[in-house]
Write an enzyme that holds these catalytic residues in place. Structure first.
Site, PDB file in Angstrom:
ATOM      1  N   GLY A  62       0.799  -1.223   0.000  1.00 55.74           N
ATOM      2  CA  GLY A  62       0.000   0.000   0.000  1.00 55.74           C
ATOM      3  C   GLY A  62       0.828   1.268   0.000  1.00 55.74           C
ATOM      4  N   GLY A  73       2.460   3.720   1.624  1.00 57.38           N
ATOM      5  CA  GLY A  73       2.963   3.937   2.966  1.00 57.38           C
ATOM      6  C   GLY A  73       3.426   5.350   3.224  1.00 57.38           C
ATOM      7  CE  LYS A  94       8.015   7.823  -3.209  1.00 57.04           C
ATOM      8  NZ  LYS A  94       8.632   7.133  -4.373  1.00 57.04           N
ATOM      9  CG  ASP A 138       9.488   8.575   8.734  1.00 58.15           C
ATOM     10  OD1 ASP A 138       9.226   8.335   7.538  1.00 58.15           O
ATOM     11  OD2 ASP A 138      10.611   8.967   9.123  1.00 58.15           O
ATOM     12  NE  ARG A 163       4.464   9.251  -6.668  1.00 58.95           N
ATOM     13  CZ  ARG A 163       4.759   7.952  -6.514  1.00 58.95           C
ATOM     14  NH1 ARG A 163       5.916   7.483  -6.943  1.00 58.95           N
ATOM     15  NH2 ARG A 163       3.898   7.128  -5.945  1.00 58.95           N
ATOM     16  NE  ARG A 212       0.975   2.016  -6.755  1.00 62.35           N
ATOM     17  CZ  ARG A 212       2.192   2.511  -6.635  1.00 62.35           C
ATOM     18  NH1 ARG A 212       3.228   1.713  -6.774  1.00 62.35           N
ATOM     19  NH2 ARG A 212       2.378   3.776  -6.377  1.00 62.35           N
ATOM     20  CG  ASP A 242       5.175  -3.191  -4.737  1.00 61.37           C
ATOM     21  OD1 ASP A 242       5.832  -4.226  -4.939  1.00 61.37           O
ATOM     22  OD2 ASP A 242       5.652  -2.195  -4.153  1.00 61.37           O
ATOM     23  CG  ASN A 243       7.727  -0.583  -7.211  1.00 62.70           C
ATOM     24  OD1 ASN A 243       6.931  -0.019  -6.484  1.00 62.70           O
ATOM     25  ND2 ASN A 243       8.916  -0.948  -6.793  1.00 62.70           N
ATOM     26  CG  ASP A 268       6.329   3.459  -7.084  1.00 63.12           C
ATOM     27  OD1 ASP A 268       5.842   4.594  -6.968  1.00 63.12           O
ATOM     28  OD2 ASP A 268       5.751   2.439  -6.706  1.00 63.12           O
TER      29      ASP A 268
END
Length: 601
Positions: free
Chosen positions: A161, A163, A184, A196, A254, A261, A353-354, A363
């Site tokens: 996901g 993050g 991002k 974080d 972005r 994805r 996922d990319n 990404d």
């Protein structure tokens, strides 16, 4: 989610033929929009040059929001950013939580502003850094983080996901094109795990610049509107060696038609029967908004193809929109990776996922362009043990990833085995067609010469020739068979450094054969040079150039980021006075953190 495993490490020109027995066809999937590498930079095949500046210019308050993703797809009922497994949902509503202190605008993209109809004066607003760091909300936005999973380095990783990426929402521009804005580094989400949710200036500069560099090369990609510093520091252990340090924080805005994805679909299939329906719902949404030509197909389109096997019936793509869709996704992905190979770009982290379902480069982490030509080059220190994501493996990894995506749709019973196999076949055929076309153009020949190009790449690998500079210099070769051996390599002198007599003879032999091929083409030297220079860039975003800009920016000087942005926006032009940006990497560029990076930010 059992993966389809193969381990070919052959050079991309030939590896795909060993994976499948292709039944090559003269007719491509006719509704595909991937016939040119530039067409997917904007929706619906809109060419790069067709984005004009005469549209209505808007303020940030006047942007036209349309939140289809939030409106039409299942949501996480919770709205906090506490780390958790999010079930039965495509996204979680979450607002940016980044803290700032005197944030500053580092750079912005004029061409992305044009796409969004955004008035350039908006970037002069004193509150712009607050809005595009996430510290202040954008009027009309409806922020969320997407839920997805993925295979990382070939292993199923479960839920991943967004993050540290928070989508602000979708805009409709004056051409009725849909664009998502995403921050991002704007803070924690339910998918942050133990991180974080923030980003540092170093990685943010790389993402901002490479998004725009890849676009300017004519390759489909997500874009970058702006880059701002937060004025706060973020602790990062760059090399995972127990030596963390504070680094300046930053946020990139972005922009893409969609950030969906392969993993956006995989996560729901992996969770079993209850969530399989979400795969269909998400597929319907994606086709409706991003592949409308497939939604509107009819039997009159006659998209029926033989699989080429004995006693086998045809695959009729008009009878199943999901089959037509997965074929197009496969072709877009193949075309994308062929374009990467053409300019010597190595993504570095081709996890599922990319991988964008729209066929976009997405990404940007430890990416790299080839300097000294090495098919086994990987810019990712995490990838070093097996070099899974090295330059030469990218086409095969793309196929592996497509196989995982196809497996997901098969699990949801959206496609059958025959349609799945056809999509895999189309990936291979499309990649080889595009790759051969690209390589033929790079050497200025009307058709692909396998033996000539294979020998060329082998020579380049032996002598670690700079990929970009060599092909740019190659256009200076004249189709003159009377040139002496002493003069023959003159145009290539700047690329063929420190080679002995034996290697000189090998290159002279290749150039002689090359000149013969050029003579047969009947194209003038001047015409060929212009054509080759239009596909062989002079300027690429070398890692050392990024690092130079980063070093200055970390001291508060953003001018080099802005200069470099201007250079990479015109990669095929000569740009007198900017020659230093085409130079080979200096010795210091080989240090860790410059030529290779980890997945860490």
């Amino acid at each position: 989610m059992s993966p389809v495993v193969f381990t070919s490490k052959l050079f991309p020109s030939y590896s795909l033929y060993k994976l499948f027995k292709f039944h090559r066809k003269t007719t491509s999937f006719s509704v595909s929009t991937t016939t040119t590498t530039a067409s997917m930079n904007t929706p619906s095949g809109l060419s790069v040059n067709s984005v004009t500046t005469d549209a209505l210019k808007l303020s940030l308050e006047d942007l036209n929001w349309d939140h289809s993703f939030v409106r039409e797809l299942p949501a996480d009922p919770r709205t906090d950013f506490m780390q958790r497994q999010v079930h039965h949902a495509c996204y979680s509503k979450v607002s940016p939580s980044v803290r700032v202190e005197n944030p500053q605008l580092v750079a912005w993209s004029e061409s992305v502003a044009e796409i969004l109809d955004l008035d350039h004066k908006e970037f002069e607003r004193p509150d712009f850094p607050l809005l595009f760091s996430g510290a202040s909300p954008l009027v009309g936005g409806l922020p969320y983080a997407q839920c997805y999973g993925g295979h990382q380095f070939g292993m199923w990783a479960g839920q991943l996901g967004d993050g540290r990426a928070i989508t602000l929402g979708e805009l409709m521009n004056s051409k009725s094109q849909r664009w998502e804005l995403q921050l991002k580094g704007a803070g924690k989400t339910p998918y942050s795990r133990f991180a974080d949710g923030l980003a540092v200036l170093r990685s943010s500069i790389r993402e901002f610049l490479c998004s725009e560099a890849i676009h300017s090369l004519g390759i489909p990609t997500t874009r970058a509107l702006s880059l701002v510093t937060t004025g706060k520091y973020v602790m990062r252990d760059m090399f995972y060696d127990g030596n963390p340090k504070d680094e300046p924080g930053a946020v990139v805005c972005r922009v893409a038609q969609s950030f969906l994805r392969f993993g956006s679909f995989q996560i729901h299939a992996a969770r079993g029967k209850e969530d399989l329906e979400i795969v269909k719902v998400l597929a319907d949404y994606t086709i409706r908004h991003h592949f409308p030509h497939i939604e509107n197909m009819s039997k009159s389109d006659s998209l029926s193809f033989s699989t080429g096997q004995e006693n086998d019936t045809a695959v009729d793509l008009t009878s199943n929109k999901y089959a037509a869709w997965v074929v197009e996704v496969a072709e877009r992905t193949a075309s994308l990776i062929a374009s990467w190979q053409g300019v010597g770009f190595t993504h570095g982290v081709m996890n599922t996922d990319n991988m964008s379902v729209l066929g976009l480069t997405i990404d940007y982490g430890p990416f790299g362009f080839l300097d000294a030509f090495d098919p086994s080059y990987t810019p990712n220190t995490t990838d070093l043990p097996g070099r899974r994501y090295c330059f030469a493996n990218q086409p095969d990894v793309g196929l592996w990833n497509i196989a995982q995506f196809i497996s997901t749709l098969s699990s949801a019973k959206l496609i059958n085995e025959k349609e799945a196999n056809y999509a895999l076949e189309r990936y291979g055929t499309k990649f080889m067609d595009d790759y051969q076309t690209i390589m033929s153009k790079k050497v200025g020949l009307p058709k692909y010469n396998k033996q000539l190009i294979s020998k060329l790449l082998n020579n380049m690998a032996v002598d670690k020739v700079d990929y970009t500079n060599f092909f740019r210099l190659l256009s200076d070769i004249k189709a003159d068979s009377t040139t002496s051996d002493e003069e023959l390599l003159g145009p290539l002198k700047a690329a063929l450094l420190d080679i002995g007599q034996e290697r000189k003879e090998a290159w002279i032999s290749w150039v002689r054969i090359y000149i013969e091929e050029l003579s047969r083409s009947g194209v003038s030297d001047e015409e060929r040079k212009a054509s080759m220079n239009s596909v062989n860039p002079k300027f690429i975003l070398r890692n050392y150039l990024c690092q130079s800009a980063i070093d200055m920016a970390e001291q508060g000087d953003f001018e080099e980021v802005r200069r470099l942005l201007k250079v990479i926006e015109s990669p095929y032009d000569e740009q007198p006075g900017m020659e230093k940006y085409a130079q080979l990497p200096p010795a210091w560029a080989n240090r860790p953190g410059v030529c290779m990076l980890s997945c860490s930010s």
